[in-house]
Motif scaffolding. Structure first.
Motif, PDB file in Angstrom:
ATOM      1  N   GLU A 138      57.690 -75.208  34.077  1.00 10.67           N
ATOM      2  CA  GLU A 138      58.211 -74.937  32.744  1.00 10.67           C
ATOM      3  C   GLU A 138      57.658 -73.602  32.285  1.00 10.67           C
ATOM      4  OE1 GLU A 138      58.229 -78.239  30.076  1.00 10.67           O
ATOM      5  OE2 GLU A 138      57.418 -79.499  31.664  1.00 10.67           O
ATOM      6  N   GLU A 139      58.501 -72.848  31.644  1.00 13.53           N
ATOM      7  CA  GLU A 139      58.033 -71.531  31.202  1.00 13.53           C
ATOM      8  C   GLU A 139      58.191 -71.410  29.703  1.00 13.53           C
ATOM      9  OE1 GLU A 139      59.155 -68.004  33.244  1.00 13.53           O
ATOM     10  OE2 GLU A 139      59.593 -69.117  35.066  1.00 13.53           O
ATOM     11  N   PRO A 140      57.221 -70.967  28.984  1.00 13.17           N
ATOM     12  CA  PRO A 140      55.828 -70.861  29.417  1.00 13.17           C
ATOM     13  C   PRO A 140      55.218 -72.257  29.577  1.00 13.17           C
ATOM     14  CG  PRO A 140      56.037 -70.328  27.089  1.00 13.17           C
ATOM     15  CD  PRO A 140      57.409 -70.585  27.586  1.00 13.17           C
ATOM     16  N   PRO A 141      54.091 -72.374  30.277  1.00 15.07           N
ATOM     17  CA  PRO A 141      53.580 -73.693  30.612  1.00 15.07           C
ATOM     18  C   PRO A 141      53.114 -74.460  29.378  1.00 15.07           C
ATOM     19  CG  PRO A 141      51.986 -71.997  31.153  1.00 15.07           C
ATOM     20  CD  PRO A 141      53.227 -71.290  30.721  1.00 15.07           C
ATOM     21  N   LEU A 142      53.138 -75.786  29.521  1.00 16.75           N
ATOM     22  CA  LEU A 142      52.585 -76.615  28.458  1.00 16.75           C
ATOM     23  C   LEU A 142      51.089 -76.371  28.386  1.00 16.75           C
ATOM     24  CD1 LEU A 142      54.437 -79.889  29.373  1.00 16.75           C
ATOM     25  CD2 LEU A 142      54.859 -78.435  27.374  1.00 16.75           C
ATOM     26  N   GLY A 143      50.546 -76.725  27.269  1.00 17.90           N
ATOM     27  CA  GLY A 143      49.114 -76.499  27.097  1.00 17.90           C
ATOM     28  C   GLY A 143      48.897 -76.423  25.611  1.00 17.90           C
ATOM     29  N   SER A 144      47.673 -76.221  25.168  1.00 14.84           N
ATOM     30  CA  SER A 144      47.497 -76.156  23.720  1.00 14.84           C
ATOM     31  C   SER A 144      47.168 -74.744  23.282  1.00 14.84           C
ATOM     32  CB  SER A 144      46.433 -77.154  23.258  1.00 14.84           C
ATOM     33  OG  SER A 144      45.216 -76.851  23.866  1.00 14.84           O
ATOM     34  N   ARG A 145      47.774 -74.397  22.175  1.00 17.54           N
ATOM     35  CA  ARG A 145      47.597 -73.063  21.609  1.00 17.54           C
ATOM     36  C   ARG A 145      46.922 -73.186  20.256  1.00 17.54           C
ATOM     37  NH1 ARG A 145      51.621 -73.431  24.758  1.00 17.54           N
ATOM     38  NH2 ARG A 145      52.558 -71.665  25.791  1.00 17.54           N
ATOM     39  N   ASN A 146      46.190 -72.178  19.873  1.00 21.71           N
ATOM     40  CA  ASN A 146      45.625 -72.219  18.535  1.00 21.71           C
ATOM     41  C   ASN A 146      45.724 -70.856  17.887  1.00 21.71           C
ATOM     42  OD1 ASN A 146      43.267 -72.529  20.756  1.00 21.71           O
ATOM     43  ND2 ASN A 146      42.882 -70.858  19.312  1.00 21.71           N
ATOM     44  N   GLU A 147      45.470 -70.887  16.601  1.00 22.51           N
ATOM     45  CA  GLU A 147      45.613 -69.681  15.792  1.00 22.51           C
ATOM     46  C   GLU A 147      44.676 -68.586  16.303  1.00 22.51           C
ATOM     47  OE1 GLU A 147      44.718 -68.369  11.190  1.00 22.51           O
ATOM     48  OE2 GLU A 147      44.234 -70.397  11.896  1.00 22.51           O
ATOM     49  N   VAL A 148      45.204 -67.360  16.356  1.00 22.15           N
ATOM     50  CA  VAL A 148      44.395 -66.217  16.771  1.00 22.15           C
ATOM     51  C   VAL A 148      43.579 -65.732  15.570  1.00 22.15           C
ATOM     52  CG1 VAL A 148      44.465 -63.842  17.625  1.00 22.15           C
ATOM     53  CG2 VAL A 148      46.099 -65.535  18.508  1.00 22.15           C
ATOM     54  N   ILE A 149      42.258 -65.711  15.708  1.00 21.80           N
ATOM     55  CA  ILE A 149      41.399 -65.214  14.619  1.00 21.80           C
ATOM     56  C   ILE A 149      40.661 -63.986  15.128  1.00 21.80           C
ATOM     57  CG2 ILE A 149      39.554 -65.751  12.982  1.00 21.80           C
ATOM     58  CD1 ILE A 149      40.073 -68.750  13.619  1.00 21.80           C
ATOM     59  N   THR A 150      40.864 -62.872  14.458  1.00 22.06           N
ATOM     60  CA  THR A 150      40.148 -61.644  14.838  1.00 22.06           C
ATOM     61  C   THR A 150      39.453 -61.093  13.603  1.00 22.06           C
ATOM     62  OG1 THR A 150      42.107 -60.318  14.400  1.00 22.06           O
ATOM     63  CG2 THR A 150      41.790 -61.029  16.675  1.00 22.06           C
ATOM     64  N   ASN A 193      45.246 -57.056  31.778  1.00 25.29           N
ATOM     65  CA  ASN A 193      46.040 -58.149  31.205  1.00 25.29           C
ATOM     66  C   ASN A 193      45.319 -59.483  31.316  1.00 25.29           C
ATOM     67  OD1 ASN A 193      48.112 -56.436  30.571  1.00 25.29           O
ATOM     68  ND2 ASN A 193      49.332 -56.907  32.382  1.00 25.29           N
ATOM     69  N   ALA A 194      44.705 -59.711  32.474  1.00 27.06           N
ATOM     70  CA  ALA A 194      44.079 -61.017  32.701  1.00 27.06           C
ATOM     71  C   ALA A 194      42.821 -61.186  31.872  1.00 27.06           C
ATOM     72  CB  ALA A 194      43.740 -61.183  34.187  1.00 27.06           C
ATOM     73  N   LEU A 195      42.041 -60.117  31.732  1.00 23.16           N
ATOM     74  CA  LEU A 195      40.692 -60.291  31.189  1.00 23.16           C
ATOM     75  C   LEU A 195      40.517 -59.770  29.776  1.00 23.16           C
ATOM     76  CD1 LEU A 195      38.751 -59.343  34.416  1.00 23.16           C
ATOM     77  CD2 LEU A 195      39.008 -61.621  33.438  1.00 23.16           C
ATOM     78  N   GLU A 196      41.344 -58.821  29.374  1.00 20.59           N
ATOM     79  CA  GLU A 196      41.067 -58.199  28.083  1.00 20.59           C
ATOM     80  C   GLU A 196      42.081 -58.547  27.007  1.00 20.59           C
ATOM     81  OE1 GLU A 196      39.778 -54.081  28.328  1.00 20.59           O
ATOM     82  OE2 GLU A 196      39.114 -54.423  30.387  1.00 20.59           O
ATOM     83  N   GLY A 197      43.152 -59.225  27.394  1.00 22.59           N
ATOM     84  CA  GLY A 197      44.197 -59.515  26.402  1.00 22.59           C
ATOM     85  C   GLY A 197      44.037 -60.878  25.757  1.00 22.59           C
ATOM     86  N   ILE A 198      42.793 -61.341  25.602  1.00 20.56           N
ATOM     87  CA  ILE A 198      42.623 -62.745  25.222  1.00 20.56           C
ATOM     88  C   ILE A 198      43.065 -63.079  23.811  1.00 20.56           C
ATOM     89  CG2 ILE A 198      40.795 -63.237  26.889  1.00 20.56           C
ATOM     90  CD1 ILE A 198      38.810 -62.900  24.566  1.00 20.56           C
ATOM     91  N   ASN A 199      43.215 -62.082  22.958  1.00 24.22           N
ATOM     92  CA  ASN A 199      43.702 -62.384  21.615  1.00 24.22           C
ATOM     93  C   ASN A 199      45.181 -62.068  21.438  1.00 24.22           C
ATOM     94  OD1 ASN A 199      41.753 -63.735  20.091  1.00 24.22           O
ATOM     95  ND2 ASN A 199      40.560 -61.855  19.819  1.00 24.22           N
ATOM     96  N   LEU A 200      45.862 -61.719  22.521  1.00 26.46           N
ATOM     97  CA  LEU A 200      47.316 -61.538  22.433  1.00 26.46           C
ATOM     98  C   LEU A 200      47.955 -62.917  22.268  1.00 26.46           C
ATOM     99  CD1 LEU A 200      47.880 -59.047  25.393  1.00 26.46           C
ATOM    100  CD2 LEU A 200      48.159 -58.549  22.961  1.00 26.46           C
ATOM    101  N   PRO A 201      49.158 -62.959  21.695  1.00 21.36           N
ATOM    102  CA  PRO A 201      49.843 -64.251  21.625  1.00 21.36           C
ATOM    103  C   PRO A 201      49.995 -64.822  23.045  1.00 21.36           C
ATOM    104  CG  PRO A 201      51.018 -62.573  20.359  1.00 21.36           C
ATOM    105  CD  PRO A 201      49.932 -61.872  21.120  1.00 21.36           C
ATOM    106  N   PRO A 202      49.750 -66.139  23.230  1.00 23.97           N
ATOM    107  CA  PRO A 202      49.819 -66.732  24.574  1.00 23.97           C
ATOM    108  C   PRO A 202      51.122 -66.424  25.312  1.00 23.97           C
ATOM    109  CG  PRO A 202      48.834 -68.284  23.059  1.00 23.97           C
ATOM    110  CD  PRO A 202      49.249 -67.094  22.230  1.00 23.97           C
ATOM    111  N   GLU A 203      52.245 -66.357  24.606  1.00 19.67           N
ATOM    112  CA  GLU A 203      53.514 -66.063  25.285  1.00 19.67           C
ATOM    113  C   GLU A 203      53.481 -64.671  25.922  1.00 19.67           C
ATOM    114  OE1 GLU A 203      53.341 -67.906  22.593  1.00 19.67           O
ATOM    115  OE2 GLU A 203      54.195 -69.669  23.599  1.00 19.67           O
ATOM    116  N   GLU A 204      52.854 -63.741  25.202  1.00 18.05           N
ATOM    117  CA  GLU A 204      52.796 -62.394  25.750  1.00 18.05           C
ATOM    118  C   GLU A 204      51.836 -62.323  26.937  1.00 18.05           C
ATOM    119  OE1 GLU A 204      52.400 -59.267  22.883  1.00 18.05           O
ATOM    120  OE2 GLU A 204      52.072 -57.777  24.470  1.00 18.05           O
ATOM    121  N   ARG A 205      50.717 -63.027  26.813  1.00 20.42           N
ATOM    122  CA  ARG A 205      49.784 -63.064  27.952  1.00 20.42           C
ATOM    123  C   ARG A 205      50.477 -63.651  29.170  1.00 20.42           C
ATOM    124  NH1 ARG A 205      44.461 -65.747  28.131  1.00 20.42           N
ATOM    125  NH2 ARG A 205      44.032 -64.122  29.644  1.00 20.42           N
ATOM    126  N   PHE A 206      51.241 -64.728  28.934  1.00 25.11           N
ATOM    127  CA  PHE A 206      51.929 -65.379  30.044  1.00 25.11           C
ATOM    128  C   PHE A 206      52.928 -64.416  30.690  1.00 25.11           C
ATOM    129  CE2 PHE A 206      55.433 -68.016  31.679  1.00 25.11           C
ATOM    130  CZ  PHE A 206      54.726 -68.716  32.642  1.00 25.11           C
TER     131      PHE A 206
END
Lengths: 423, 63
Positions: free
Chosen positions: A16-28, A197-210
């Motif tokens: 399934e794209e993007p994969p199931l899993g849990s997402r939470n609010e990005v706080i910066t 992308n793998a290591l530094e984009g951790i606060n990007l929206p999960p869809e974009e990281r995916f």
């Protein structure tokens, strides 16, 4: 002979794209209190995390945050070690602390075996890789690595100031791992993008990281198919042919392990080489001593690995539990800071100082327990050769502009801009 | 003096065979192995102690 058709279709189409899993609010944004609101994604952490870790170790040795959906940060050696050893309560299903937790069904394999795997599967996935990464196996690459380091320095001719991170440190692990995997050496610049992308984009929206991670897997699939057509003596062909319990690996296992080797093989060693050169550039006494006593380098190198350990891992708490004073909830993150453990005064004398002839150095830069960095012998070879060649070619060098040095944010920390005066 | 590796603890960091190559070697997967019976000649006692005190997993014992 049966044709290997595992990679004919894009095996990801079934997912399934993007994969199931849990997402939470990005706080910066600025951290209010490191004990209750820590974030390894903020610039002050990237710039200098050690005073923050030292202060926490004294005041609140297992810090907490609500960011990233909730997580913990142990700063004492004994707590980091206990978690690294405790695979019963802490899972490696996700090892990059971000705003996305992959579904629990991914365990025990995970997306990048064996780093993302839990026992008992972990043992088998790791065993496949170990022979290729022993000290004697990687020694065969030393002469080529040394020649490549010299070529990088030859290319600096005529310059007074060079960027030791971008023009030197970065290229060495890229070249070595590309060769081991059997990828075209000229693809290096793409690897840098995959790593960031793998290591530094951790606060990007999960869809974009995916979406970004799919670029890496698109690339790997091309390389895999090319190797299915034209097998050769490299790690990609080895993984395509490898078997577990008499069966070829799942296509996602092959690609996931390749992704791991590519990402983990580059950023980490690049950071270790860069941090060591940064230290020597700003510490003339240590630089002069290593030039005068080259036999001290293996000892000094371990001290650089202790004091500037590049890698922090993450774990997920398996079930709600009370752990050493904290109420941990299932799926809370644990940021497993090997750098913080390495500067714990309860474990190391003069923990905050860089002592290049430190003889007793039980540091944990490569982790502890079953997930000990599989590439540690390769990393040590690359780091030693990179420093030997640099010191031989540039016995006298210094930081050209200390304020211009920049450090990668996130779980792998090392210089990304490092202007050094060589002339 | 004699040295011994606890194979349950060893994770293949390789500090022992880096620091005391006369006493320790690697197996096919990089785990540490004692060479021969593990008897330490007097000249290697310092190297043996270094290996013990640098093993991140505390897997080496002096008997």
């Amino acid at each position: 002979m049966t044709v290997d058709d595992r990679f004919n279709q894009d095996y990801r189409e079934a997912l399934e794209e993007p994969p199931l899993g849990s997402r939470n609010e990005v706080i910066t944004g600025p951290v209010s209190d490191w004990a209750t609101d820590f974030s390894h994604a903020e610039p002050e952490w990237a710039a200098d995390p050690y005073p923050i870790q030292d202060e926490l170790r004294q005041r609140c040795p297992i810090a907490h945050t609500e960011r990233f959906g909730g997580g913990w940060l142990p700063t004492r050696y004994e707590d980091v070690a206990a978690i690294a050893y405790d695979t019963e309560h802490f899972s490696s299903r996700a090892i990059i602390m971000s705003n996305f937790r992959p579904p629990v069904e991914l365990a025990p394999v995970g997306t990048a075996p064996p780093i993302s795997s839990d026992p008992p599967f972990h043992h088998h996935a790791r065993k496949l890789l170990l022979p290729a990464f022993t000290k004697s196996a990687v020694a065969k690459r030393e002469a080529g690595t040394r020649a490549y380091c010299h070529a990088l320095i030859d290319a600096m001719a005529g310059q007074d100031v060079v960027d030791a991170a971008a023009d030197y440190a970065q290229h060495i692990p890229m070249r070595v791992i590309a060769e081991m995997l059997g990828f075209p050496p000229e693809d290096g610049p793409q690897f840098r993008e995959f790593v960031e992308n793998a290591l530094e984009g951790i606060n990007l929206p999960p869809e974009e990281r995916f979406a970004r991670s799919q670029q890496l897997f698109d690339y790997l699939l091309v390389q895999i198919r090319e190797h299915v057509e034209h097998p050769r003596d490299d790690l990609t062909s080895y993984l395509i042919d490898a078997e577990l319990d008499g069966n070829k690996l799942d296509p996602s296992h092959v690609a996931g392990t390749m992704a791991l080797l590519l990402i983990a093989g580059i950023d980490t060693t690049w950071s270790a080489i860069g941090a060591s050169l940064w230290h020597l550039a700003k510490t003339p006494a240590d630089r002069e001593r290593l030039v005068a006593e080259p036999a001290l380098l293996p000892t000094a190198m371990e001290e650089f690995l202790r004091a500037y350990a590049p890698v922090t891992m993450a774990r997920l708490v398996k079930q709600d539990m009370h752990w050493r004073g904290g109420d941990m909830k299932a799926d809370d993150w644990v940021l497993l800071s090997f750098p913080a453990a390495n500067r714990d005064p309860a474990q190391f004398d003069r923990a905050g100082e860089v002592v290049i002839d430190r003889e007793v150095n039980r540091h944990v830069a490569f982790g502890l327990g079953i997930h000990r960095c599989v590439g540690s012998h390769l990393a040590r070879m690359e780091l030693r050769v990179a420093l030997e060649v640099w010191l031989e070619r540039f016995p006298d060098f210094s930081l050209a502009d200390p304020a211009a040095v920049t450090w990668a944010a996130g779980q792998v920390r090392g210089p990304r801009t490092l202007p050094i005066r060589i002339g | 003096m004699k040295v011994r590796i606890d194979s349950e603890r060893c994770q293949g960091h390789g500090r022992c065979y880096d620091l005391a190559p006369d006493l320790f070697g690697e197996d096919d997967e990089g785990y540490g192995q004692v060479i021969g019976e593990g008897i330490v000649p007097p000249d290697d006692e310092r190297a043996a102690r270094l290996a013990v005190s640098n093993c991140p997993e505390r897997a080496i014992e002096i008997l």
